[in-house]
Design an enzyme around this catalytic site. Structure first.
Site, PDB file in Angstrom:
ATOM      1  N   GLY A   1       0.809  -1.221   0.000  1.00  0.00           N
ATOM      2  CA  GLY A   1       0.000   0.000   0.000  1.00  0.00           C
ATOM      3  C   GLY A   1       0.838   1.265   0.000  1.00  0.00           C
ATOM      4  O   GLY A   1       0.459   2.266  -0.612  1.00  0.00           O
ATOM      5  N   ASN A   2       2.007   1.226   0.664  1.00  0.00           N
ATOM      6  CA  ASN A   2       2.843   2.433   0.751  1.00  0.00           C
ATOM      7  C   ASN A   2       3.477   2.809  -0.582  1.00  0.00           C
ATOM      8  O   ASN A   2       4.004   3.898  -0.729  1.00  0.00           O
ATOM      9  CB  ASN A   2       3.922   2.266   1.833  1.00  0.00           C
TER      10      ASN A   2
ATOM     11  N   LYS B   1     -10.969  -9.149   8.502  1.00  0.00           N
ATOM     12  CA  LYS B   1     -10.349  -8.036   7.773  1.00  0.00           C
ATOM     13  C   LYS B   1     -11.248  -6.792   7.826  1.00  0.00           C
ATOM     14  O   LYS B   1     -12.312  -6.770   7.231  1.00  0.00           O
ATOM     15  CB  LYS B   1     -10.161  -8.481   6.326  1.00  0.00           C
TER      16      LYS B   1
ATOM     17  N   LYS C   1      -3.128  -9.911  -0.797  1.00  0.00           N
ATOM     18  CA  LYS C   1      -2.487  -9.729  -2.101  1.00  0.00           C
ATOM     19  C   LYS C   1      -1.137 -10.441  -2.197  1.00  0.00           C
ATOM     20  O   LYS C   1      -0.720 -10.830  -3.280  1.00  0.00           O
ATOM     21  CB  LYS C   1      -2.351  -8.253  -2.457  1.00  0.00           C
TER      22      LYS C   1
ATOM     23  N   LYS D   1       3.354 -12.114   4.301  1.00  0.00           N
ATOM     24  CA  LYS D   1       4.486 -11.984   3.369  1.00  0.00           C
ATOM     25  C   LYS D   1       5.425 -13.183   3.508  1.00  0.00           C
ATOM     26  O   LYS D   1       5.854 -13.763   2.511  1.00  0.00           O
ATOM     27  CB  LYS D   1       5.253 -10.681   3.624  1.00  0.00           C
TER      28      LYS D   1
END
Lengths: 322, 322
Positions: free
Chosen positions: B11-12, B129, B214, B276
């Site tokens: 997102g960043n 979420k 994602k 991740k």
């Protein structure tokens, strides 16, 4: 090798203006449209689907406006890309289902499409296309300060609406991607809403707040893909002369020169049948075999020569039906 | 033949949470991100870009909510597809420009991507979420009536927020289209926001109101494309043990078994570094060469072994930097 058809879906294939526009209603209409398109695909043609986005981008602009104190509104080019995602996804879902019902297994893919326009296009000096919410007289100065061009299009407390330019499409930036997917046998959804308009600035593409006519973008796409046919779907079955008057005459078949003549005589209003006839003419003049203007319901029959208005290079003698 | 890398943008890389999220701010961040990605592309790799959509879909949900009296809100799956169009378009624009600045001429295309999940996924029974706007206690009953699961996540007047399931990605529906475009040499943007989640119902795909992680979707995509590398970009340069504590240790290199061990020991929080590391493990276990977790700034150096945390099948001896 099978023939390629670019099918341009009109707004009525995506949303019924008589309903509230809920997603359930949208899906119902898109489902019905996809059943028809699946019948065409099942006949073995290679298909690219383009579509309008008027009501969808209008809704999105209203939502942006209503929430502007909480969330910074996005410009029109970004909103256009968003409706490409929205309608591409909904069409993929319903077309998958309709193809499956016919026993056809083909992938369906949506390509986010930018379409280049000329920054010097005279349309930018004379915006004509109304978009988004209606505004009150009180809101007008702040909007004009923001650079919006407003036009009085309605009555009552909120008569003002923003108008933007509708420049001519010059280049489909994602043409290579669309062609590559088509060559793998996929059904491709592209040029949604006429494509996101971009202009070239110092060698780079910059999005602009404009709206490209989706039928003209479809004609350009069909030309560049060397498609054999262009199918322009709308809410009437055939093109008419003296439309809506006692002299109304529906046309089965038109040569390009006849079509051009009637267009110049003002038979086809701008923003309605005009761009469709213009799109058909451009496509045929660029080497296309045949363009059809008809309704979604008659699309299959039109391709078989049993309905719709066919526009082609050769004058075949007009059969006029009253 | 050149190696394929799936790059997952955090997102960043798309929005700076410290700014107001205007499109100018978004473009500034995306521009910077694309300059880094272009440097990787210029090294000759074949690239698929995936990206998050948290703030964008959050904004869209707020806009839908604010305008709900005027425009029927769209469900989460449709909103997800819209953010794929939005971010795909913005990434295309900025990546085109960044590639051009490096003298690289490659097409960039966005594929609207659906990702299948299992309708029996246990995640559906325990939504975790948080998404969209915050609600007040007063709004709660009507929302729960609508089927929303709410959780008290904040303080003050609007402490409630909707939570949705985050099911495991099982199949990339548009894999064929992504692969075909990649084979033509295009840079492909896909699986935005983790993909639009769909479940199979009577042989058809039905959209569901859920959010797919994602990074896990990216690992699945990388596996299916037989990509050599998976590059997971976030806001820290390396994975750490005892993150944020005096015992904090940054890791240069991890074998899959070490990574699995640390994950089980709870070093990597869910919703943050956890997915991740899990994505990296899955990718390597499915045959991938190398996964990297690093920051956008260090992405190029990470691929050269000079930064980031590298996760691979073979235990190469850990070099630990404090």
């Amino acid at each position: 090798m099978s023939k390629t058809i670019v099918i341009a879906l009109g707004g009525n294939a995506l949303l019924d203006p008589k309903t509230n526009g809920s997603v359930a209603e949208q899906i119902r209409i898109i489902e019905r449209s996809c059943e028809k398109i699946a019948q065409i695909i099942a006949r073995g043609y290679r298909i690219v689907i383009t579509h309008g986005n008027g009501p969808q981008v209008g809704n999105l602009l209203i939502q942006q406006e209503e929430a502007k104190e909480l969330v910074p509104p996005l410009p029109l080019d970004v909103c256009g890309a968003m409706t490409q995602g929205q309608l591409g996804y909904l069409l993929q879902q319903e077309l998958d289902e309709a193809l499956q019902a016919l026993g056809v297994r083909l992938p369906v893919a949506t390509v986010i499409t930018r379409v280049a326009v000329d920054s010097q296009d005279p349309a930018f000096r004379r915006p004509t296309k109304p978009i988004g919410p209606f505004y009150s007289e009180r809101e007008r100065p702040a909007l004009e300060q923001k650079g919006y061009i407003l036009e009085k299009v309605g009555k009552g407390a909120r008569p003002w609406r923003r108008v933007v330019a509708s420049p001519d499409p010059k280049e489909i930036i994602e043409l290579g991607a669309i062609r590559a997917l088509l060559e793998t046998g996929a059904v491709v959804i592209a040029c949604g809403g006429g494509g996101v308009p971009v202009v070239c600035e110092d060698g780079n593409w910059r999005g602009v707040e404009a709206v490209i006519d989706k039928d003209l973008a479809s004609a350009l796409l069909a030309k560049e893909l060397r498609a054999e046919m262009l199918l322009l779907l709308t809410d009437v079955e055939r093109v008419a002369l003296h439309f809506g008057s006692p002299q109304e005459v529906f046309l089965d078949r038109l040569s390009v020169s006849e079509a051009r003549g009637y267009l110049l005589e003002g038979h086809f209003p701008p923003g309605s049948m005009g761009p469709k006839v213009e799109a058909a003419i451009r496509f045929i003049e660029s080497g296309g075999e045949c363009a059809y203007i008809t309704s979604l319901e008659k699309a299959v029959e039109a391709l078989e020569g049993r309905a719709g208005t066919e526009i082609s290079a050769i004058h075949l003698g007009q059969r006029i039906k009253r």
